[in-house]
Write a protein that holds these residues in place. Structure first.
Motif, short mmCIF file in Angstrom:
data_model
loop_
_atom_site.label_atom_id
_atom_site.label_comp_id
_atom_site.label_asym_id
_atom_site.label_seq_id
_atom_site.Cartn_x
_atom_site.Cartn_y
_atom_site.Cartn_z
N PHE A 166 1.01 -1.20 0.07
CA PHE A 166 0.09 0.01 0.10
C PHE A 166 0.85 1.22 0.00
CE2 PHE A 166 -2.04 -3.37 2.63
CZ PHE A 166 -3.28 -3.56 1.69
N PRO A 167 1.49 1.49 -0.87
CA PRO A 167 2.53 2.79 -1.01
C PRO A 167 1.92 4.07 -0.90
CG PRO A 167 2.55 1.66 -3.15
CD PRO A 167 1.87 0.48 -2.29
N SER A 168 0.85 4.07 -1.58
CA SER A 168 0.09 5.49 -1.75
C SER A 168 -0.61 5.58 -0.34
CB SER A 168 -0.88 5.49 -2.61
OG SER A 168 -1.89 4.42 -2.72
N ARG A 169 -1.08 4.85 0.32
CA ARG A 169 -1.77 4.87 1.41
C ARG A 169 -0.87 5.31 2.70
NH1 ARG A 169 -5.73 0.73 4.30
NH2 ARG A 169 -7.66 2.32 4.27
N PHE A 170 0.40 4.86 2.70
CA PHE A 170 1.56 5.01 3.66
C PHE A 170 1.87 6.44 3.15
CE2 PHE A 170 1.43 0.87 5.11
CZ PHE A 170 2.06 0.50 6.25
N GLY A 171 2.11 6.81 1.95
CA GLY A 171 2.59 7.96 1.91
C GLY A 171 1.54 9.25 2.09
N ARG A 172 0.40 8.86 1.77
CA ARG A 172 -0.49 10.05 2.13
C ARG A 172 -0.81 10.22 3.79
NH1 ARG A 172 -3.71 7.14 -1.56
NH2 ARG A 172 -5.20 6.27 -0.01
N ALA A 173 -0.61 8.80 4.54
CA ALA A 173 -0.75 9.05 5.83
C ALA A 173 0.56 9.79 6.58
CB ALA A 173 -0.66 7.70 6.60
N TRP A 174 1.60 9.63 5.93
CA TRP A 174 2.84 10.20 6.51
C TRP A 174 3.03 11.72 6.09
CZ3 TRP A 174 6.89 9.75 9.52
CH2 TRP A 174 7.94 10.46 9.71
N LEU A 175 2.42 11.97 4.88
CA LEU A 175 2.11 13.42 4.54
C LEU A 175 1.17 14.19 5.45
CD1 LEU A 175 3.08 13.53 0.80
CD2 LEU A 175 4.38 14.09 2.50
N ALA A 176 0.07 13.55 5.81
CA ALA A 176 -0.95 14.01 6.62
C ALA A 176 -0.58 14.65 8.02
CB ALA A 176 -2.16 13.13 6.66
N LEU A 177 0.69 14.07 8.38
CA LEU A 177 1.17 14.27 9.91
C LEU A 177 1.71 15.80 9.56
CD1 LEU A 177 2.97 11.21 10.93
CD2 LEU A 177 0.72 11.71 11.58
N PRO A 178 1.64 16.46 10.83
CA PRO A 178 2.04 17.65 10.94
C PRO A 178 3.83 17.56 10.73
CG PRO A 178 0.71 17.83 12.73
CD PRO A 178 0.67 16.26 11.93
N PRO A 179 4.19 18.63 10.05
CA PRO A 179 5.96 18.66 10.12
C PRO A 179 6.57 18.43 11.31
CG PRO A 179 4.90 20.19 8.79
CD PRO A 179 3.81 19.74 9.51
N SER A 180 5.93 18.84 12.36
CA SER A 180 6.94 18.87 13.78
C SER A 180 6.69 17.51 14.18
CB SER A 180 6.32 19.90 14.72
OG SER A 180 4.83 19.50 14.81
N LEU A 181 5.58 16.77 13.96
CA LEU A 181 5.50 15.30 14.43
C LEU A 181 6.54 14.61 13.65
CD1 LEU A 181 3.75 13.59 16.25
CD2 LEU A 181 2.05 13.29 14.69
N ARG A 182 6.51 14.66 12.16
CA ARG A 182 7.35 13.88 11.48
C ARG A 182 8.74 13.94 11.88
NH1 ARG A 182 4.78 15.61 5.66
NH2 ARG A 182 5.37 17.42 6.59
N LYS A 183 9.12 15.18 12.21
CA LYS A 183 10.67 15.52 12.62
C LYS A 183 10.75 14.80 13.84
CE LYS A 183 11.30 19.78 10.23
NZ LYS A 183 11.55 21.19 10.50
N GLY A 184 9.68 15.21 14.64
CA GLY A 184 9.93 14.25 16.16
C GLY A 184 10.03 12.72 15.86
N PHE A 185 8.90 12.11 15.19
CA PHE A 185 9.24 10.62 14.80
C PHE A 185 10.54 10.23 14.29
CE2 PHE A 185 8.31 6.76 12.31
CZ PHE A 185 7.88 6.14 13.38
N ALA A 186 11.03 10.98 13.11
CA ALA A 186 12.23 10.42 12.61
C ALA A 186 13.40 10.65 13.60
CB ALA A 186 12.45 11.47 11.31
N GLY A 187 13.38 11.61 14.47
CA GLY A 187 14.33 12.05 15.57
C GLY A 187 14.31 10.76 16.55
N GLY A 188 13.38 10.42 16.89
CA GLY A 188 13.11 9.42 17.93
C GLY A 188 13.57 8.02 17.07
N VAL A 189 13.27 7.75 15.99
CA VAL A 189 13.84 6.47 15.33
C VAL A 189 15.45 6.49 15.50
CG1 VAL A 189 13.85 5.29 13.23
CG2 VAL A 189 11.64 5.94 14.27
N LEU A 190 16.04 7.81 15.06
CA LEU A 190 17.36 8.08 14.84
C LEU A 190 17.66 7.81 16.35
CD1 LEU A 190 19.92 8.69 13.23
CD2 LEU A 190 19.37 11.14 13.63
N ALA A 191 17.39 8.18 17.26
CA ALA A 191 17.70 7.98 18.73
C ALA A 191 17.72 6.41 18.92
CB ALA A 191 17.09 8.78 19.75
#
Length: 74
Positions: free
Chosen positions: A36-61
């Motif tokens: 489901f590539p389009s569903r995941f892409g839409r869900a990721w882009l629907a998140l606020p940018p601050s939440l996306r950055k926080g999630f990516a930073g958490g995974v990196l940590a």
């Protein structure tokens, strides 16, 4: 990670966890993205940018913490 994914596919969960615990998250994520590539892409882009950055930073940590743990203690 390759050995962990193979062990997980063979049903050897203890070995998979020993090799790399993130395999339990990577496999379902990869399957979801493949099916489901389009569903995941839409869900990721629907998140606020601050939440996306926080999630990516958490995974990196988490990745760096596991790397440091294995480097220093194992």
């Amino acid at each position: 990670m390759g050995r962990a994914c193979i062990a997980l596919a063979q049903g050897n969960f203890a070995s998979a966890w020993h090799y790399h615990p993130f395999a339990f998250f990577i496999i379902p994520l990869a399957l979801g993205l493949a099916c489901f590539p389009s569903r995941f892409g839409r869900a990721w882009l629907a998140l606020p940018p601050s939440l996306r950055k926080g999630f990516a930073g958490g995974v990196l940590a988490l990745v760096l913490a596991l790397w440091g743990y294995r480097l220093l203690l194992v």
